[in-house]
Design a protein around this motif. Sequence first.
Motif, short mmCIF file in Angstrom:
data_model
loop_
_atom_site.label_atom_id
_atom_site.label_comp_id
_atom_site.label_asym_id
_atom_site.label_seq_id
_atom_site.Cartn_x
_atom_site.Cartn_y
_atom_site.Cartn_z
N HIS A 39 27.79 129.61 32.63
CA HIS A 39 26.80 130.46 31.97
C HIS A 39 27.06 131.93 32.25
CE1 HIS A 39 23.91 126.79 31.90
NE2 HIS A 39 24.62 126.87 30.79
N SER A 220 21.91 131.92 33.21
CA SER A 220 22.50 131.38 34.44
C SER A 220 21.41 131.14 35.46
CB SER A 220 23.53 132.37 34.98
OG SER A 220 23.88 132.02 36.31
N SER A 221 21.07 129.88 35.66
CA SER A 221 19.95 129.54 36.55
C SER A 221 20.14 130.15 37.93
CB SER A 221 19.84 128.01 36.64
OG SER A 221 18.98 127.62 37.68
C1 2E6 Z 1 27.49 124.12 36.97
C2 2E6 Z 1 26.47 123.67 37.71
C3 2E6 Z 1 25.82 124.57 38.48
O1 2E6 Z 1 22.75 127.95 34.96
P1 2E6 Z 1 23.57 127.56 36.19
O2 2E6 Z 1 23.31 128.39 37.36
O3 2E6 Z 1 23.42 126.09 36.45
O4 2E6 Z 1 25.10 127.68 35.76
P2 2E6 Z 1 26.19 128.80 35.94
O5 2E6 Z 1 27.29 128.45 35.00
O6 2E6 Z 1 25.66 130.18 35.87
O7 2E6 Z 1 26.66 128.60 37.45
C4 2E6 Z 1 27.58 127.69 37.87
C5 2E6 Z 1 27.18 126.29 37.79
C6 2E6 Z 1 27.85 125.43 36.99
N1 2E6 Z 1 26.18 125.84 38.51
#
Ligand code: 2E6
Length: 310
Positions: A39, A220-221
């Motif tokens: 994200h 991005s969580s």
């Molecule tokens: C996959 C799983 C967890 O929105 P989120 O924080 O989940 O995603 P990204 O892509 O910002 O962060 C990496 C990620 C990938 N975190």
Amino acid sequence: MLLAEPRGYCAGVDRAVETVEKSLEKHGAPIYVRKEIVHNRHVVRTLADRGVVFVDETDEVPEGAVLVFSAHGVSPAVHEAAAARNLHTIDATCPLVTKVHQEAKRFARDDYDILLIGHEGHEEVEGTAGEAPDHVQLVDGPDAVDNVEVRDPAKVIWLSQTTLSVDETMATVQRLRERFPLMQDPPSDDICYATQNRQVAVKAMAPECDLVIVVGSRNSSNSVRLVEVALGAGARAAHLVDYAAEVDPAWLEGVRTVGITSGASVPEILVRGVIELLEGHGFDDVQSVTTANETLVFALPRELRDARRA
Ligand code: 2E6
Ligand code: F3S
């Protein structure tokens, strides 16, 4: 200027981005990626410029083409849909997300009610819940606890999304436990090491900061959580930016100490841009606030392994 460490890329993002790069090298453009590989706007734009086509669903991909699944994971139904179109799939799901999928499968097999703490609509929880839709209920924060119903209060387990606020998740768990005292904990932490480490670092830095700038994208969580954690830990203000150009000079008025961190999907070059911008505004004393060292590296998906950093 204070720089939180660790910040930026985690092992799962590094692996996912490299998976797409190596797939491009091996198969040639175009290759397809379902959803955003991670994200981050900059990462997605850069890969799109190199011939990666981002799609929402498998039915947008031509029969027989190469399709990479994003770091956030997919449900079995998505694997089946891709197989039905004869797609050549490469799975960039973070191994720490896969671990939560395995937990969901195992507890569903044992017929537990699984309370999955996470954010409604996030791709990761859609994938995890899809492993056992009949057994999983999503619990989106402490206020959602009152609506939870289970079949047998003695056979309940909570699991979670990997990128939640540790403190808010513990508040949700506490509320759940008041209702279901026999609820089991996950076999190991589902909130991943990278999420936890970035929150610990920003918490250590925030009390010193008049302003915290978090580099990361809105969807991005883990990045959004860093803004919340910074504010909760005493930063006077905190903002999320994708690029240095989004830093509003008005934010810097009266600010003596500014802290910088970045989400797990954020390339360091974007942080460099913010550091240089702030140096231009006279923030020339730069110090790190380090709370952990990260050394974890994940192997690439098997079919790309020979290609790693070749
Ligand atoms: C996959 C799983 C967890 O929105 P989120 O924080 O989940 O995603 P990204 O892509 O910002 O962060 C990496 C990620 C990938 N975190
Ligand atoms: Fe994986 Fe955590 Fe990164 S789940 S993709 S290591 S933020």
